[in-house]
Design an enzyme around this catalytic site. Sequence first.
Site, mmCIF file in Angstrom:
data_model
loop_
_atom_site.group_PDB
_atom_site.id
_atom_site.type_symbol
_atom_site.label_atom_id
_atom_site.label_comp_id
_atom_site.label_asym_id
_atom_site.label_seq_id
_atom_site.Cartn_x
_atom_site.Cartn_y
_atom_site.Cartn_z
ATOM 1 N N LYS A 1 -7.017 1.675 -4.953
ATOM 2 C CA LYS A 1 -5.469 0.994 -5.206
ATOM 3 C C LYS A 1 -5.902 -0.951 -5.897
ATOM 4 O O LYS A 1 -5.168 -1.565 -5.744
ATOM 5 C CB LYS A 1 -5.127 0.482 -4.168
ATOM 6 C CG LYS A 1 -4.379 1.822 -3.567
ATOM 7 C CD LYS A 1 -3.744 1.843 -2.612
ATOM 8 C CE LYS A 1 -3.477 3.522 -1.589
ATOM 9 N NZ LYS A 1 -2.471 2.651 -1.045
ATOM 10 N N PRO B 1 2.073 2.200 -4.509
ATOM 11 C CA PRO B 1 1.308 2.681 -5.032
ATOM 12 C C PRO B 1 -0.476 4.089 -5.117
ATOM 13 O O PRO B 1 -0.762 2.237 -4.233
ATOM 14 C CB PRO B 1 1.054 2.300 -6.643
ATOM 15 C CG PRO B 1 1.859 0.507 -6.235
ATOM 16 C CD PRO B 1 2.369 0.666 -5.323
ATOM 17 N N GLU B 2 -0.417 4.234 -5.165
ATOM 18 C CA GLU B 2 -1.703 5.433 -5.048
ATOM 19 C C GLU B 2 -2.664 5.170 -6.104
ATOM 20 O O GLU B 2 -2.137 4.958 -6.665
ATOM 21 C CB GLU B 2 -1.188 6.876 -4.213
ATOM 22 C CG GLU B 2 -0.021 7.381 -3.013
ATOM 23 C CD GLU B 2 0.018 7.910 -2.349
ATOM 24 O OE1 GLU B 2 -1.195 8.869 -1.735
ATOM 25 O OE2 GLU B 2 0.804 8.159 -1.364
ATOM 26 N N ARG C 1 1.996 3.980 9.893
ATOM 27 C CA ARG C 1 2.417 4.770 8.194
ATOM 28 C C ARG C 1 3.343 6.108 9.218
ATOM 29 O O ARG C 1 3.215 6.491 9.681
ATOM 30 C CB ARG C 1 1.996 5.009 7.763
ATOM 31 C CG ARG C 1 0.628 3.347 7.254
ATOM 32 C CD ARG C 1 1.621 2.730 5.871
ATOM 33 N NE ARG C 1 2.155 3.869 5.264
ATOM 34 C CZ ARG C 1 1.440 3.187 4.271
ATOM 35 N NH1 ARG C 1 0.406 2.728 3.490
ATOM 36 N NH2 ARG C 1 2.027 4.045 2.912
#
Length: 265
Positions: free
Chosen positions: A52, A2-3, A254
């Site tokens: 976050k 989740p951002e 990533r």
Amino acid sequence: MPEGHTLHRLARLHQRRFAGSPVRVLSPQGRFSEDAALVDGRVLVKSEAWGKHLWHHYESGLVVHVHLGLYGAFTEAAVPMEPPVGQVRMRMVGAEFGTDLRGPTACEVLHPPQVAAIEARLGPDPLRKDADPDKAWKRISASKTPIGALLMDQAVIAGVGNVYRAEVLFRHGIDPDRPGRGLSRDEWDALWADLVALMKVGVRRGKMHVVRPEDDHGDPAYAKDRPRTYVYRRAGSPCRICGTPVAHSVMKGRNLFWCPSCQPS
């Protein structure tokens, strides 16, 4: 993962549903039981997010710190709640609503100095009113590290993840491999302003809307429940602007997506 907009959305939801009243805090799974007992039955004063990280501030001064990581999620429910299902790390029960937390990377009770120490390691959060974009600019403008990596470094900017990274760089025609110090101040100011605007939309609507209305057509989104993106998870598909196949590589572990034509090196 989740951002940042997801955590801010949760913080606002928990503020509305739990703040100002005593909250039962339990750990059906058992891994959070000792910490839960420290805040169980206390009044939740404030719920907020930084990047976050989610903070629940209780009247005692203690703070529950949650980091969802890759797999963490809250499930909201009305009271009375059903018996817990699965590995529920933390259950919060208020007067009318409850929530179950499963699978977080972190769920712990901290003292204010410990919270301050974590926040001191974080970069400015575009969704916080107290954010200072100059702090991030000082790091970026002095760095040889690619801007694509700097945007994902939570010590530089807090809350930006893979989607916002890929999409904001596309929207401004910036090659992800360009060194941070290769950005102009005007480019950085425009990036920051766009992140603020896009992430606010994410908080308001619950999903990341990154494609401008005039470009919101053509190939469907990468998943049924997601809005369209320009480049994120579109490797090999034609760019929505120029038709060039979207490129893909891996940067610091990533996945990275960009358009070689719209974001020239």
